[in-house]
Design an enzyme around this catalytic site. Structure first.
Site, PDB file in Angstrom:
ATOM      1  CE  LYS A 245     -23.018 -32.755 -45.169  1.00  0.00           C
ATOM      2  NZ  LYS A 245     -24.161 -32.191 -45.241  1.00  0.00           N
TER       3      LYS A 245
ATOM      4  CE  LYS B  69     -23.495 -25.018 -43.098  1.00  0.00           C
ATOM      5  NZ  LYS B  69     -24.868 -25.221 -43.390  1.00  0.00           N
TER       6      LYS B  69
ATOM      7  CE  LYS C 201     -27.151 -27.454 -52.404  1.00  0.00           C
ATOM      8  NZ  LYS C 201     -27.814 -27.510 -51.173  1.00  0.00           N
TER       9      LYS C 201
HETATM   10  P1  TYM Z   1     -29.449 -29.054 -48.562  1.00  0.00           P
HETATM   11  O1  TYM Z   1     -29.915 -27.877 -49.525  1.00  0.00           O
HETATM   12  O2  TYM Z   1     -28.204 -29.055 -47.933  1.00  0.00           O
HETATM   13  O3  TYM Z   1     -29.716 -30.525 -49.088  1.00  0.00           O
HETATM   14  C1  TYM Z   1     -30.955 -31.061 -49.839  1.00  0.00           C
HETATM   15  C2  TYM Z   1     -31.237 -32.391 -49.559  1.00  0.00           C
HETATM   16  O4  TYM Z   1     -30.342 -33.112 -49.865  1.00  0.00           O
HETATM   17  C3  TYM Z   1     -29.738 -33.758 -48.810  1.00  0.00           C
HETATM   18  N1  TYM Z   1     -28.317 -34.379 -49.102  1.00  0.00           N
HETATM   19  C4  TYM Z   1     -27.669 -35.583 -48.810  1.00  0.00           C
HETATM   20  N2  TYM Z   1     -28.127 -36.700 -48.575  1.00  0.00           N
HETATM   21  C5  TYM Z   1     -27.441 -37.675 -48.775  1.00  0.00           C
HETATM   22  N3  TYM Z   1     -25.917 -37.691 -48.760  1.00  0.00           N
HETATM   23  C6  TYM Z   1     -25.537 -36.569 -48.926  1.00  0.00           C
HETATM   24  N4  TYM Z   1     -24.124 -36.314 -49.102  1.00  0.00           N
HETATM   25  C7  TYM Z   1     -26.377 -35.344 -49.055  1.00  0.00           C
HETATM   26  N5  TYM Z   1     -26.049 -34.005 -49.171  1.00  0.00           N
HETATM   27  C8  TYM Z   1     -27.386 -33.221 -49.037  1.00  0.00           C
HETATM   28  C9  TYM Z   1     -30.047 -33.153 -47.445  1.00  0.00           C
HETATM   29  O5  TYM Z   1     -30.220 -34.159 -46.655  1.00  0.00           O
HETATM   30  C10 TYM Z   1     -31.368 -32.546 -48.170  1.00  0.00           C
HETATM   31  O6  TYM Z   1     -32.331 -33.623 -47.736  1.00  0.00           O
HETATM   32  N6  TYM Z   1     -31.498 -27.735 -44.145  1.00  0.00           N
HETATM   33  C11 TYM Z   1     -31.851 -28.152 -45.353  1.00  0.00           C
HETATM   34  C12 TYM Z   1     -32.848 -27.615 -46.307  1.00  0.00           C
HETATM   35  C13 TYM Z   1     -34.308 -27.272 -45.674  1.00  0.00           C
HETATM   36  C14 TYM Z   1     -35.364 -28.117 -45.593  1.00  0.00           C
HETATM   37  C15 TYM Z   1     -36.416 -27.544 -44.949  1.00  0.00           C
HETATM   38  C16 TYM Z   1     -35.150 -29.735 -45.877  1.00  0.00           C
HETATM   39  C17 TYM Z   1     -34.723 -26.085 -45.343  1.00  0.00           C
HETATM   40  N7  TYM Z   1     -36.121 -26.409 -45.029  1.00  0.00           N
HETATM   41  C18 TYM Z   1     -37.553 -28.277 -44.541  1.00  0.00           C
HETATM   42  C19 TYM Z   1     -36.472 -30.362 -45.352  1.00  0.00           C
HETATM   43  C20 TYM Z   1     -37.356 -29.750 -44.687  1.00  0.00           C
HETATM   44  C21 TYM Z   1     -30.753 -28.128 -46.117  1.00  0.00           C
HETATM   45  O7  TYM Z   1     -29.524 -27.557 -45.890  1.00  0.00           O
HETATM   46  O8  TYM Z   1     -30.532 -29.159 -47.404  1.00  0.00           O
END
Ligand code: TYM
Length: 334
Positions: free
Chosen positions: A197, A115, A200
Site C-alpha cells: 500500500k 510495527k 508514509k
Molecule cells: P494514517 O495516518 O496512517 O492514515 C490516515 C488515513 O489514510 C488512510 N490510508 C489509506 N487508504 C487507502 N490506501 C492507502 N494506501 C492508505 N494509506 C493510508 C488510512 O486508512 C486512514 O484512514 N490509525 C490511524 C489514525 C487514527 C484514526 C483514529 C483513524 C487514529 N485515531 C480514529 C480513524 C479513527 C492511522 O494511522 O491513519
C-alpha cells in the site's frame, strides 16, 4: 423538526506528508461528509509518539497536515477539525478502555505486528495499546461512522468490541461504530511499484504526495512499474497495473479510463501513453489542493484560530461523553 445528524469521526497521524492513499482512502470522503453529518476530524499527535518519539518536528508537521486537510476541502466551519492533545478527555477514556482490552488481542493486531517488525528496538506499550487510543478517539464523540482506508478496518472492529464490552459491563453508553466509505468497499491505494500500500514510510519515489510539484508528479508516474502488456484479450490485471487504473479512475475523466480499459482488453495498450495521460490529469487534480494548502500554511493567525475553535468544540462534545462514562462506571463518591 431538525433530525439529529449521525456522528462521524476520523483521524490522521502527523508523521509525514499527506499522500494519495490518505486522500483517496479517507480525506476525500471526509470532505464529502461535512454537509450531511456531524463531523469530527482529528490530527492524532499522541498516536504519532508510538513511532516518532522525537517531538521537535511535531509543530511544523501538525501545521502542514492541517493546511493540507483544509486545502483538500475540509471547512473548519462545517466540521470540527482539531488536535488530539487538545482534548485530554480522550486520555481518560483511553485509560478506562485499557482495562477492557486484552493483551492477547492487542498482540494479534496486524498493525502491531508490522510495527514491531519495523522498529524492533522500540516495542513500547503505546504501540501495543494503539487500537485502544484509537477507540477512545472514536468513542469520545459516540461516533457511528468512521471513514477510513482498508488498512484501518481491524482497528474499527476492535473499537466495536471495546464499546460492546463497556456497554455490557457498565450500561449502554456507546453506539457501535463502523468503517465507512460511501457505499463501496474500503479503498487501498497501491504504491507505484505495486509492492504494497502507498504509505508514509514507503520509498518516496513510489508515493505521490499532495505537495509534489508538477515535475515530480510527472517523474514519479512515468517511472511507475508496468510491463510489456497483456498477451491475451481480457486478461486479469497484475496488481501494479490495477493500481495505475485505480489512480486513473479517481483523477481522469470516465471516457479516458474506458479508452485505456478497452486498449488493455484488446491488448493494444501503450503504458507510456497511459502514464502520460495519468500524469497530466493528476497534475490538474493536485495543483489546486497544493495551492490552497500553501496559501494558508503561513497564515499563523488563521491557523491558530482553526486550532482554537476546533479544540473548544471537540472538548465540549468529549466532556458530555466522559460524564456519561463516569456516571455509568460509578465514579461519584460525594
Ligand atoms: P494514517 O495516518 O496512517 O492514515 C490516515 C488515513 O489514510 C488512510 N490510508 C489509506 N487508504 C487507502 N490506501 C492507502 N494506501 C492508505 N494509506 C493510508 C488510512 O486508512 C486512514 O484512514 N490509525 C490511524 C489514525 C487514527 C484514526 C483514529 C483513524 C487514529 N485515531 C480514529 C480513524 C479513527 C492511522 O494511522 O491513519
Amino acid at each position: 423538526m431538525n433530525k439529529k445528524k449521525e456522528i462521524v469521526l476520523s483521524g490522521i497521524r502527523p508523521t509525514g506528508f499527506v499522500h494519495l492513499g490518505n486522500y483517496f482512502g479517507a480525506i476525500r470522503n471526509w470532505a464529502n461528509m461535512q454537509d450531511e453529518f456531524d463531523c469530527y476530524f482529528c490530527v492524532v499527535d499522541w498516536h504519532s509518539l508510538t513511532t516518532h518519539p522525537d517531538t521537535k518536528e511535531l509543530k511544523p508537521n501538525v501545521a502542514r497536515l492541517l493546511s493540507e486537510l483544509i486545502g483538500s476541502g475540509l471547512d473548519p466551519d462545517k466540521c470540527v477539525l482539531y488536535i488530539q492533545s487538545d482534548v485530554p478527555e480522550i486520555a481518560e477514556l483511553y485509560l478506562y478502555l485499557n482495562m477492557l482490552a486484552y493483551k492477547g488481542e492487542l498482540e494479534k493486531t496486524a498493525t502491531f505486528k508490522d510495527k514491531v517488525r519495523m522498529q524492533p528496538g522500540n516495542s513500547n506499550a503505546g504501540l501495543l495499546t494503539y487500537p485502544v487510543l484509537q477507540a477512545a478517539d472514536i468513542l469520545i464523540h459516540r461516533a457511528v461512522k468512521v471513514p477510513v482506508g482498508k488498512d484501518q478496518e481491524q482497528h474499527i472492529e476492535m473499537t466495536r468490541n471495546f464499546a460492546e464490552r463497556f456497554n455490557y459491563r457498565y450500561g449502554e453508553v456507546f453506539p457501535k461504530p463502523y468503517a465507512f466509505n460511501y457505499g463501496e468497499a474500503l479503498i487501498k491505494i497501491m504504491s507505484l511499484d505495486g509492492s504494497g500500500k502507498m504509505s508514509k514510510s514507503e520509498n518516496q519515489m513510489n508515493t505521490i504526495y499532495l505537495a509534489d510539484d508538477d515535475e515530480m508528479l510527472r517523474n514519479k508516474i512515468m517511472k511507475a512499474k508496468t510491463d510489456s502488456g497483456p498477451t491475451m484479450p481480457n486478461a486479469a490485471k497484475p496488481d501494479y497495473i490495477q493500481g495505475l487504473f485505480n489512480l486513473m479512475k479517481v483523477a481522469s475523466a470516465d471516457e479516458v479510463v474506458k479508452k485505456f480499459e478497452a486498449d488493455f482488453n484488446n491488448c493494444s495498450i501503450r503504458y507510456g501513453e497511459m502514464k502520460k495521460q495519468l500524469a497530466e490529469d493528476m497534475i490538474k487534480f493536485i495543483t489546486p489542493i497544493r495551492a490552497r494548502s500553501e496559501a494558508i500554511r503561513n497564515d499563523d493567525k488563521y491557523m491558530m484560530q482553526v486550532m482554537e475553535q476546533g479544540a473548544a468544540k471537540a472538548r465540549a462534545s468529549a466532556k458530555v461523553t466522559l460524564q456519561l462514562v463516569r456516571d455509568a462506571m460509578g465514579f461519584k463518591y460525594y
